[in-house]
Design a protein around this motif. Structure first.
Motif, PDB file in Angstrom:
ATOM      1  N   LEU A   1       0.833  -1.113   0.350  1.00  0.00           N
ATOM      2  CA  LEU A   1      -0.263   0.257  -0.043  1.00  0.00           C
ATOM      3  C   LEU A   1       0.738   1.433  -0.018  1.00  0.00           C
ATOM      4  O   LEU A   1       1.920   0.740   0.614  1.00  0.00           O
ATOM      5  CB  LEU A   1      -1.194  -0.070   1.276  1.00  0.00           C
ATOM      6  N   LEU A   2       0.119   2.197  -0.516  1.00  0.00           N
ATOM      7  CA  LEU A   2       0.912   3.579  -0.998  1.00  0.00           C
ATOM      8  C   LEU A   2      -0.559   4.495   0.052  1.00  0.00           C
ATOM      9  O   LEU A   2      -1.452   4.645  -0.407  1.00  0.00           O
ATOM     10  CB  LEU A   2       1.583   3.854  -2.077  1.00  0.00           C
ATOM     11  N   GLY A   3      -0.267   5.947  -0.255  1.00  0.00           N
ATOM     12  CA  GLY A   3      -0.837   7.042   0.377  1.00  0.00           C
ATOM     13  C   GLY A   3      -1.183   7.265   1.939  1.00  0.00           C
ATOM     14  O   GLY A   3      -0.832   6.675   2.870  1.00  0.00           O
ATOM     15  N   ASP A   4      -2.492   7.785   1.724  1.00  0.00           N
ATOM     16  CA  ASP A   4      -2.962   8.269   3.011  1.00  0.00           C
ATOM     17  C   ASP A   4      -3.231   7.100   4.351  1.00  0.00           C
ATOM     18  O   ASP A   4      -3.830   6.974   5.395  1.00  0.00           O
ATOM     19  CB  ASP A   4      -4.171   8.805   3.329  1.00  0.00           C
ATOM     20  N   ILE A   5      -3.945   5.888   3.410  1.00  0.00           N
ATOM     21  CA  ILE A   5      -3.853   4.604   3.996  1.00  0.00           C
ATOM     22  C   ILE A   5      -3.078   3.945   4.979  1.00  0.00           C
ATOM     23  O   ILE A   5      -3.777   3.674   5.804  1.00  0.00           O
ATOM     24  CB  ILE A   5      -4.659   3.400   2.996  1.00  0.00           C
ATOM     25  N   VAL A   6      -2.098   4.503   5.069  1.00  0.00           N
ATOM     26  CA  VAL A   6      -0.095   4.128   5.486  1.00  0.00           C
ATOM     27  C   VAL A   6      -0.727   4.527   6.692  1.00  0.00           C
ATOM     28  O   VAL A   6      -0.666   3.790   7.931  1.00  0.00           O
ATOM     29  CB  VAL A   6       1.008   4.255   4.926  1.00  0.00           C
ATOM     30  N   GLN A   7      -1.096   5.624   7.412  1.00  0.00           N
ATOM     31  CA  GLN A   7      -1.131   6.158   8.269  1.00  0.00           C
ATOM     32  C   GLN A   7      -2.514   5.539   9.466  1.00  0.00           C
ATOM     33  O   GLN A   7      -2.148   5.027  10.663  1.00  0.00           O
ATOM     34  CB  GLN A   7      -2.243   7.314   8.157  1.00  0.00           C
ATOM     35  N   HIS A   8      -3.205   4.817   8.474  1.00  0.00           N
ATOM     36  CA  HIS A   8      -4.164   4.079   9.590  1.00  0.00           C
ATOM     37  C   HIS A   8      -3.492   2.702   9.846  1.00  0.00           C
ATOM     38  O   HIS A   8      -3.526   1.965  10.716  1.00  0.00           O
ATOM     39  CB  HIS A   8      -5.508   3.932   8.257  1.00  0.00           C
ATOM     40  N   LEU A   9      -2.614   2.248   8.762  1.00  0.00           N
ATOM     41  CA  LEU A   9      -2.019   0.110   9.341  1.00  0.00           C
ATOM     42  C   LEU A   9      -1.293   1.110  10.668  1.00  0.00           C
ATOM     43  O   LEU A   9      -0.849   0.493  11.407  1.00  0.00           O
ATOM     44  CB  LEU A   9      -0.903   0.208   8.057  1.00  0.00           C
ATOM     45  N   GLN A  10      -0.587   2.134  10.109  1.00  0.00           N
ATOM     46  CA  GLN A  10       0.220   3.090  11.569  1.00  0.00           C
ATOM     47  C   GLN A  10      -0.760   2.787  12.728  1.00  0.00           C
ATOM     48  O   GLN A  10       0.236   2.271  14.021  1.00  0.00           O
ATOM     49  CB  GLN A  10       1.181   4.046  10.924  1.00  0.00           C
ATOM     50  N   SER A  11      -1.360   3.718  12.354  1.00  0.00           N
ATOM     51  CA  SER A  11      -2.416   3.377  14.419  1.00  0.00           C
ATOM     52  C   SER A  11      -2.656   2.482  14.071  1.00  0.00           C
ATOM     53  O   SER A  11      -2.493   2.291  15.554  1.00  0.00           O
ATOM     54  CB  SER A  11      -3.339   4.600  13.394  1.00  0.00           C
ATOM     55  N   THR A  12      -2.980   1.275  14.091  1.00  0.00           N
ATOM     56  CA  THR A  12      -3.466  -0.095  14.378  1.00  0.00           C
ATOM     57  C   THR A  12      -2.086  -0.853  14.982  1.00  0.00           C
ATOM     58  O   THR A  12      -2.189  -1.827  16.470  1.00  0.00           O
ATOM     59  CB  THR A  12      -3.990  -0.690  12.461  1.00  0.00           C
ATOM     60  N   PHE A  13      -0.730  -0.245  14.179  1.00  0.00           N
ATOM     61  CA  PHE A  13       0.426  -1.044  15.033  1.00  0.00           C
ATOM     62  C   PHE A  13       0.660  -0.616  16.144  1.00  0.00           C
ATOM     63  O   PHE A  13       0.610  -1.022  17.492  1.00  0.00           O
ATOM     64  CB  PHE A  13       1.664  -1.187  13.997  1.00  0.00           C
ATOM     65  N   PHE A  14       0.696   1.090  16.379  1.00  0.00           N
ATOM     66  CA  PHE A  14       1.006   1.579  17.174  1.00  0.00           C
ATOM     67  C   PHE A  14      -0.254   0.991  18.806  1.00  0.00           C
ATOM     68  O   PHE A  14       0.617   0.988  19.613  1.00  0.00           O
ATOM     69  CB  PHE A  14       0.332   3.511  17.357  1.00  0.00           C
ATOM     70  N   ASP A  15      -1.477   0.862  18.066  1.00  0.00           N
ATOM     71  CA  ASP A  15      -2.064   0.407  19.434  1.00  0.00           C
ATOM     72  C   ASP A  15      -1.685  -0.582  19.915  1.00  0.00           C
ATOM     73  O   ASP A  15      -1.760  -1.224  21.040  1.00  0.00           O
ATOM     74  CB  ASP A  15      -3.339   0.601  19.193  1.00  0.00           C
ATOM     75  N   ASP A  16      -1.360  -1.647  18.470  1.00  0.00           N
ATOM     76  CA  ASP A  16      -0.908  -3.107  19.620  1.00  0.00           C
ATOM     77  C   ASP A  16       0.407  -2.853  20.048  1.00  0.00           C
ATOM     78  O   ASP A  16       0.684  -3.818  20.748  1.00  0.00           O
ATOM     79  CB  ASP A  16      -0.180  -4.021  18.356  1.00  0.00           C
ATOM     80  N   TRP A  17       1.367  -2.218  19.740  1.00  0.00           N
ATOM     81  CA  TRP A  17       2.627  -1.725  20.513  1.00  0.00           C
ATOM     82  C   TRP A  17       2.237  -1.254  21.387  1.00  0.00           C
ATOM     83  O   TRP A  17       3.131  -2.003  23.451  1.00  0.00           O
ATOM     84  CB  TRP A  17       3.572  -1.402  19.468  1.00  0.00           C
ATOM     85  N   TYR A  18       0.936  -1.151  22.241  1.00  0.00           N
ATOM     86  CA  TYR A  18       1.261   0.203  22.679  1.00  0.00           C
ATOM     87  C   TYR A  18       0.296  -0.830  24.070  1.00  0.00           C
ATOM     88  O   TYR A  18       1.303  -1.270  25.571  1.00  0.00           O
ATOM     89  CB  TYR A  18      -0.084   1.081  22.628  1.00  0.00           C
ATOM     90  N   LEU A  19       0.367  -2.456  23.950  1.00  0.00           N
ATOM     91  CA  LEU A  19      -0.627  -2.985  24.839  1.00  0.00           C
ATOM     92  C   LEU A  19       0.182  -4.071  24.709  1.00  0.00           C
ATOM     93  O   LEU A  19       0.587  -4.203  26.042  1.00  0.00           O
ATOM     94  CB  LEU A  19      -1.500  -3.494  24.240  1.00  0.00           C
ATOM     95  N   ALA A  20       1.362  -4.385  24.277  1.00  0.00           N
ATOM     96  CA  ALA A  20       2.220  -5.216  24.401  1.00  0.00           C
ATOM     97  C   ALA A  20       3.782  -4.868  25.420  1.00  0.00           C
ATOM     98  O   ALA A  20       4.663  -5.345  26.012  1.00  0.00           O
ATOM     99  CB  ALA A  20       3.181  -5.569  23.305  1.00  0.00           C
ATOM    100  N   THR A  21       3.956  -3.574  24.990  1.00  0.00           N
ATOM    101  CA  THR A  21       5.062  -2.894  25.285  1.00  0.00           C
ATOM    102  C   THR A  21       4.858  -1.322  26.816  1.00  0.00           C
ATOM    103  O   THR A  21       5.477  -0.994  27.675  1.00  0.00           O
ATOM    104  CB  THR A  21       6.003  -2.678  25.224  1.00  0.00           C
ATOM    105  N   GLY A  22       3.797  -1.143  26.822  1.00  0.00           N
ATOM    106  CA  GLY A  22       2.940   0.587  27.355  1.00  0.00           C
ATOM    107  C   GLY A  22       3.247   1.917  26.795  1.00  0.00           C
ATOM    108  O   GLY A  22       3.254   2.603  27.313  1.00  0.00           O
ATOM    109  N   HIS A  23       4.104   1.334  26.123  1.00  0.00           N
ATOM    110  CA  HIS A  23       4.803   2.184  25.108  1.00  0.00           C
ATOM    111  C   HIS A  23       3.601   3.008  24.409  1.00  0.00           C
ATOM    112  O   HIS A  23       3.472   2.849  22.753  1.00  0.00           O
ATOM    113  CB  HIS A  23       5.188   2.538  24.740  1.00  0.00           C
ATOM    114  N   HIS A  24       3.857   4.843  24.175  1.00  0.00           N
ATOM    115  CA  HIS A  24       2.369   5.054  23.695  1.00  0.00           C
ATOM    116  C   HIS A  24       3.274   6.403  22.602  1.00  0.00           C
ATOM    117  O   HIS A  24       4.503   6.264  22.200  1.00  0.00           O
ATOM    118  CB  HIS A  24       2.045   6.340  24.072  1.00  0.00           C
TER     119      HIS A  24
END
Length: 396
Positions: A184-207
């Motif tokens: 994927l390219l374009g603005d949609i990639v930001q939504h993938l980032q947000s999904t990763f960020f949420d899972d990373w936070y749940l796993a590590t506690g880091h926002h």
């Protein structure tokens, strides 16, 4: 007397597991993670085989300049997995921020030695969905089934491929691996980032801060559906209920909820053409037998079921009316619907959907129809396994 004690112990254990599962499910539904994304723009390239996918993915990783965020359900320790991990270590040593998130049970082969080597190179590593008390049994069934890679905030990957030799078609038993993955390219990639960020936070506690703005543009409308074992049934229902002409479903495991099965039979009553592709071979115990009753009921209602016989069919796709499609990590089964974390893309582009539809129909040609003749060939063993699988459906 000893035999009676054993029977009582087994029944007690089953009762405790069922209680754990029931209470864990209630807790999960009270604390579900809901990520709501609107449709946005992007461009995409589809892969149906592992070799070109990993060639492009590895090239993009090697060209990364700032940051790599990666999440997989399965990474193994074979040759293709080691090559990926070496690239990540190299990029971290070059000074990039590199984060790797893996499902605890799916990637059980990644041991402390491998993690230590990653950390020493500067790779930030974490496991997702680690089983723990309370509700240990239920949590052990909750998997993070997402496969996401984001490179420099500009390039995203999402789809059904994990990392291992079988995904390159090198498993002698499973053979050729049929799957779908998107770049994927374009603005949609930001939504993938947000999904990763949420899972990373749940796993590590880091926002994390806000997603990095992309420097690329896209022209096509895409929507990310990041589900947490609750919302996926609504997504699939919405797709099926709007169908006027045809619904094509490709899935390695066809174990729908009764609600979704009714959506399919309602569609058939409206005159919608319903086709389903599943693999002839099974890669997990009982999944094929758990799905066979639904396949037979669908055929009785006027649908068509095809068993892919040119390797293993792992694609996860829903195509509706030659207008839109759903491609991602979610299977058409109870585990994806009610347990797993999944991430799918809904693509609104008739031209792309037409090409995907042709690929689906080519897979139909490479499949054997499930019909009365095949059903009559079921052995007593198969029928017994169908009965056993009925009990395990919530976990399949």
């Amino acid at each position: 007397m000893i035999f009676i004690y054993i029977i009582v112990a087994i029944l007690l254990l089953i009762g405790l597991l069922l209680l754990d599962f029931s209470l864990g499910k209630k807790n999960h539904r009270k604390n579900v993670r809901f990520l709501d994304f609107e449709s946005t723009t992007g461009d995409y390239q589809i892969y149906t085989a592992g070799d070109p996918l990993f060639e492009d993915l590895f090239q993009d990783l090697r060209h990364a300049k700032k940051k790599i965020d990666m999440m997989f359900f399965i990474i193994k320790t074979d040759e293709i997995s080691r090559e990926l991990l070496e690239i990540l270590k190299q990029k971290a040593e070059e000074g990039l921020q590199v984060r790797l998130l893996l499902d605890r049970i799916g990637s059980y082969r990644i041991n402390s030695k491998v993690i230590k080597e990653l950390n020493q190179s500067g790779v930030e590593f974490a496991f997702s969905e680690k089983p723990k008390f309370p509700y240990f049994f239920y949590r052990s069934q909750r998997r993070n089934h997402r496969k996401i890679t984001i490179i420099d905030g500009d390039v995203g990957y999402i789809g059904g491929f994990n990392v291992g030799r079988e995904y390159l078609g090198k498993d002698a038993e499973l053979g050729n691996w049929r799957d779908y993955h998107l770049r994927l390219l374009g603005d949609i990639v930001q939504h993938l980032q947000s999904t990763f960020f949420d899972d990373w936070y749940l796993a590590t506690g880091h926002h994390d801060e806000e997603p990095v703005p992309t420097e690329t543009e896209g022209e096509k409308w895409i929507e990310i559906a990041a589900t947490d074992g609750v919302q996926l049934e609504d997504v699939f229902e919405s797709l099926i209920c709007q169908a006027k002409e045809e619904v094509f479903i490709g899935t390695p495991y066809f174990i729908p909820s009764e609600r979704l099965f009714k959506c399919l039979t309602d569609a058939l009553e409206r005159g919608v053409n319903v086709k389903v592709i599943v693999p002839m071979k099974a890669d997990h115990p009982l999944v094929k037998e758990a799905g066979l009753p639904y396949m037979m009921r669908l055929i009785d209602a006027g649908g068509e079921v095809y068993m892919f016989d040119q390797g293993f069919y792992h694609a996860k796709v829903v195509i509706v009316d030659q207008q839109l499609c759903d491609i991602g990590t979610a299977n058409f089964d109870r585990r994806s619907l009610f347990l797993n974390k999944e991430v799918n893309t809904i693509i609104h582009n008739p031209r792309f959907v037409m090409d995907l539809r042709l690929a689906f129909l080519k897979d139909v040609q490479d499949s054997e129809p499930l019909n009365d003749h095949l059903i009559q060939l079921f052995t007593i063993r198969t029928k017994i396994k169908i009965g056993i699988a009925r009990f395990f459906r919530p976990l399949l």
